[in-house]
Every structure is written in structure tokens, then in C-alpha cells.
Design a protein around this motif. Sequence first.
Motif, PDB file in Angstrom:
ATOM      1  N   LEU A  98       0.839  -1.193   0.000  1.00  0.00           N
ATOM      2  CA  LEU A  98       0.000   0.000   0.000  1.00  0.00           C
ATOM      3  C   LEU A  98       0.876   1.247   0.000  1.00  0.00           C
ATOM      4  O   LEU A  98       1.688   1.449   0.905  1.00  0.00           O
ATOM      5  CB  LEU A  98      -0.905  -0.001   1.233  1.00  0.00           C
ATOM      6  CG  LEU A  98      -1.775   1.248   1.447  1.00  0.00           C
ATOM      7  CD1 LEU A  98      -2.803   1.381   0.326  1.00  0.00           C
ATOM      8  CD2 LEU A  98      -2.461   1.192   2.806  1.00  0.00           C
ATOM      9  N   ILE A  99       0.725   2.095  -1.015  1.00  0.00           N
ATOM     10  CA  ILE A  99       1.497   3.335  -1.106  1.00  0.00           C
ATOM     11  C   ILE A  99       0.939   4.343  -0.098  1.00  0.00           C
ATOM     12  O   ILE A  99      -0.211   4.753  -0.183  1.00  0.00           O
ATOM     13  CB  ILE A  99       1.442   3.929  -2.526  1.00  0.00           C
ATOM     14  CG1 ILE A  99       2.021   2.935  -3.539  1.00  0.00           C
ATOM     15  CG2 ILE A  99       2.222   5.250  -2.584  1.00  0.00           C
ATOM     16  CD1 ILE A  99       1.891   3.392  -4.985  1.00  0.00           C
ATOM     17  N   THR A 100       1.769   4.734   0.859  1.00  0.00           N
ATOM     18  CA  THR A 100       1.345   5.688   1.884  1.00  0.00           C
ATOM     19  C   THR A 100       1.904   7.086   1.634  1.00  0.00           C
ATOM     20  O   THR A 100       1.419   8.067   2.196  1.00  0.00           O
ATOM     21  CB  THR A 100       1.785   5.222   3.280  1.00  0.00           C
ATOM     22  OG1 THR A 100       3.217   5.086   3.300  1.00  0.00           O
ATOM     23  CG2 THR A 100       1.155   3.878   3.623  1.00  0.00           C
ATOM     24  N   ALA A 101       2.948   7.183   0.830  1.00  0.00           N
ATOM     25  CA  ALA A 101       3.530   8.473   0.451  1.00  0.00           C
ATOM     26  C   ALA A 101       4.310   8.254  -0.834  1.00  0.00           C
ATOM     27  O   ALA A 101       4.838   7.169  -1.076  1.00  0.00           O
ATOM     28  CB  ALA A 101       4.439   9.012   1.550  1.00  0.00           C
ATOM     29  N   CYS A 102       4.370   9.307  -1.668  1.00  0.00           N
ATOM     30  CA  CYS A 102       5.020   9.129  -2.971  1.00  0.00           C
ATOM     31  C   CYS A 102       5.406  10.492  -3.541  1.00  0.00           C
ATOM     32  O   CYS A 102       4.745  11.505  -3.264  1.00  0.00           O
ATOM     33  CB  CYS A 102       4.072   8.408  -3.935  1.00  0.00           C
ATOM     34  SG  CYS A 102       4.762   8.045  -5.564  1.00  0.00           S
ATOM     35  N   ALA A 103       6.484  10.504  -4.323  1.00  0.00           N
ATOM     36  CA  ALA A 103       6.872  11.739  -5.009  1.00  0.00           C
ATOM     37  C   ALA A 103       5.739  12.227  -5.904  1.00  0.00           C
ATOM     38  O   ALA A 103       5.563  13.427  -6.103  1.00  0.00           O
ATOM     39  CB  ALA A 103       8.136  11.489  -5.822  1.00  0.00           C
ATOM     40  N   ASP A 104       4.965  11.287  -6.454  1.00  0.00           N
ATOM     41  CA  ASP A 104       3.748  11.612  -7.200  1.00  0.00           C
ATOM     42  C   ASP A 104       2.574  11.381  -6.258  1.00  0.00           C
ATOM     43  O   ASP A 104       2.112  10.255  -6.080  1.00  0.00           O
ATOM     44  CB  ASP A 104       3.635  10.714  -8.437  1.00  0.00           C
ATOM     45  CG  ASP A 104       2.403  11.011  -9.275  1.00  0.00           C
ATOM     46  OD1 ASP A 104       1.534  11.785  -8.818  1.00  0.00           O
ATOM     47  OD2 ASP A 104       2.290  10.452 -10.380  1.00  0.00           O
ATOM     48  N   ALA A 105       2.113  12.435  -5.609  1.00  0.00           N
ATOM     49  CA  ALA A 105       1.105  12.321  -4.557  1.00  0.00           C
ATOM     50  C   ALA A 105      -0.201  11.705  -5.031  1.00  0.00           C
ATOM     51  O   ALA A 105      -0.979  11.191  -4.215  1.00  0.00           O
ATOM     52  CB  ALA A 105       0.838  13.693  -3.948  1.00  0.00           C
ATOM     53  N   THR A 106      -0.456  11.710  -6.341  1.00  0.00           N
ATOM     54  CA  THR A 106      -1.710  11.143  -6.855  1.00  0.00           C
ATOM     55  C   THR A 106      -1.735   9.626  -6.718  1.00  0.00           C
ATOM     56  O   THR A 106      -2.795   9.012  -6.889  1.00  0.00           O
ATOM     57  CB  THR A 106      -1.922  11.520  -8.332  1.00  0.00           C
ATOM     58  OG1 THR A 106      -0.898  10.915  -9.136  1.00  0.00           O
ATOM     59  CG2 THR A 106      -1.889  13.025  -8.517  1.00  0.00           C
ATOM     60  N   LYS A 107      -0.593   9.002  -6.420  1.00  0.00           N
ATOM     61  CA  LYS A 107      -0.524   7.543  -6.335  1.00  0.00           C
ATOM     62  C   LYS A 107      -0.754   7.019  -4.914  1.00  0.00           C
ATOM     63  O   LYS A 107      -0.853   5.809  -4.718  1.00  0.00           O
ATOM     64  CB  LYS A 107       0.840   7.041  -6.830  1.00  0.00           C
ATOM     65  CG  LYS A 107       1.224   7.570  -8.204  1.00  0.00           C
ATOM     66  CD  LYS A 107       0.185   7.267  -9.267  1.00  0.00           C
ATOM     67  CE  LYS A 107       0.625   7.800 -10.644  1.00  0.00           C
ATOM     68  NZ  LYS A 107      -0.431   7.639 -11.670  1.00  0.00           N
ATOM     69  N   VAL A 108      -0.822   7.931  -3.938  1.00  0.00           N
ATOM     70  CA  VAL A 108      -1.044   7.518  -2.560  1.00  0.00           C
ATOM     71  C   VAL A 108      -2.378   6.789  -2.436  1.00  0.00           C
ATOM     72  O   VAL A 108      -3.392   7.226  -2.980  1.00  0.00           O
ATOM     73  CB  VAL A 108      -1.013   8.740  -1.610  1.00  0.00           C
ATOM     74  CG1 VAL A 108      -1.431   8.331  -0.192  1.00  0.00           C
ATOM     75  CG2 VAL A 108       0.374   9.354  -1.596  1.00  0.00           C
ATOM     76  N   GLY A 109      -2.373   5.649  -1.743  1.00  0.00           N
ATOM     77  CA  GLY A 109      -3.586   4.854  -1.567  1.00  0.00           C
ATOM     78  C   GLY A 109      -3.713   3.703  -2.535  1.00  0.00           C
ATOM     79  O   GLY A 109      -4.557   2.825  -2.344  1.00  0.00           O
ATOM     80  N   GLN A 110      -2.874   3.691  -3.577  1.00  0.00           N
ATOM     81  CA  GLN A 110      -2.923   2.589  -4.543  1.00  0.00           C
ATOM     82  C   GLN A 110      -2.145   1.382  -4.011  1.00  0.00           C
ATOM     83  O   GLN A 110      -1.239   1.522  -3.186  1.00  0.00           O
ATOM     84  CB  GLN A 110      -2.354   3.028  -5.895  1.00  0.00           C
ATOM     85  CG  GLN A 110      -3.171   4.111  -6.576  1.00  0.00           C
ATOM     86  CD  GLN A 110      -2.680   4.416  -7.983  1.00  0.00           C
ATOM     87  OE1 GLN A 110      -1.969   3.636  -8.602  1.00  0.00           O
ATOM     88  NE2 GLN A 110      -3.071   5.579  -8.496  1.00  0.00           N
ATOM     89  N   LEU A 111      -2.512   0.198  -4.484  1.00  0.00           N
ATOM     90  CA  LEU A 111      -1.863  -1.041  -4.069  1.00  0.00           C
ATOM     91  C   LEU A 111      -0.886  -1.495  -5.151  1.00  0.00           C
ATOM     92  O   LEU A 111      -1.277  -1.749  -6.293  1.00  0.00           O
ATOM     93  CB  LEU A 111      -2.894  -2.132  -3.817  1.00  0.00           C
ATOM     94  CG  LEU A 111      -3.640  -2.077  -2.484  1.00  0.00           C
ATOM     95  CD1 LEU A 111      -4.817  -3.048  -2.495  1.00  0.00           C
ATOM     96  CD2 LEU A 111      -2.697  -2.423  -1.336  1.00  0.00           C
TER      97      LEU A 111
END
Length: 217
Positions: A119-132
Motif C-alpha cells: 500500500l502506497i502511503t507516500a510518494c513523489a507523485d502524490a496522486t498515487k497515494v492509496g494505490q496497491l
Amino acid sequence: MNYLLLLGGLLLAQMVQGQQRSKQDLIKDLTYLNEAVIKGHPINYHPDTSVHLQSVVDAAMQLAVDSLSALDYALWIKKGLCQIGCVHTYIKSNPMPPFAVKKRAFIPLAAYPSEAGLLITACADATKVGQLIQTINGVPAAAISRYYQALRASDGATTALSKEYFHRFSSLLLSKYLNTPDSFSIQTNKGTFLLKGKDKTFRYTAAPLPTPALLSN
């Protein structure tokens, strides 16, 4: 009182990142660790308690390879420590030198291991947070989760602390597993995207997960 197991006799002190260690060295270290737990760990002080690591020693004996990487070797030792089921037992100071590579390329995200994926909890591309995450560079997320399932011991021999430890250091651990590629092709439950590797590990700033895990004691 903290129960710090003394692992001075382990060959870990002789290891250098990037070098291979023999299967026989691993078995010797795990056998030493098993004897130390049986004869000297406080968890076995009660006459009705018997904790040992023989299953881990036996599993190492069944390895089909003759040598292991420094990372594989260290994770086998950690697997033994996790078997004890005591949060106070750990390698306090890592005797191995810092992770060294010719190129530094770290994945710019943080992820928490779950049964469904990472589970992505933080990312350089914030739109991807919450994706599996399902795969990274073609490697199944489930395989990565299994590889790192014994990072830190928890009371009761659960995986709670290992999961939170992976979450905190996922940028480094994912990159290590994938041999620090220049880019990361990530397939999630929402599609595929590409992230360029960074020269520093990604520090996540996400809010705590709903189920907190003990980080220190």
C-alpha cells in the motif's frame, strides 16, 4: 530491563556488503544463536518455557545454494531473532558497514505491506497515494513482502514490528531488493506508472496508519 542478546561470536562481524557468505557459515551462526537462546535467554528461565530456533537452522540446511549475499545472510539471522518472539532481543549495532553501491538510485515512495499488495502511503507523485502495488519492475509485491517479513522481532512472534519497520524504511529496502535500478515501473490496482530513482532515500511524511505498531521499547 532490556534483554540484549550478545551475538559477538557471529560471523556477521566479518561480513562486507557485496561479499558472498557460505551456507555453512550461516548454519554455524544460526546454531550458535540457537544455543545462546536455549542456554542464556531470559525467555527460557521459566521451567515450563522452551524456546529454540531449530526450525530456522533446519530450514537453512535445506537451502539449495552454497552461498548467500550479505543482505540474504543478515535476513536469515533476523529470521532467527524473530523466532524468539521478544521485542527486546535484536542486534543493537549492525556490525556490517553501511549499504554501499556504485550508483545510488532509490525509489521515491513509502509503502506498507498488506495481504493485497504494498500500500502506497507516500510518494513523489502524490496522486498515487492509496494505490496497491502489484509489481515493481516485474517483481511481484507479494514476493518482496515475504522476503522482508522477518525484519524485527515482536513480542509473541508476530510480524507487527517487521511491517512497520519495512514501512519506515521501504524506500531503502525496496531499492536494495531490486539492486537500485535507475527507474521503477510500478503496476498497481489502478494502472502502471514510472518513477525515476533518486540519490537519497525517500522519507515518508504520511499520517500514522489506523493500527499503530510498537517502534521501540
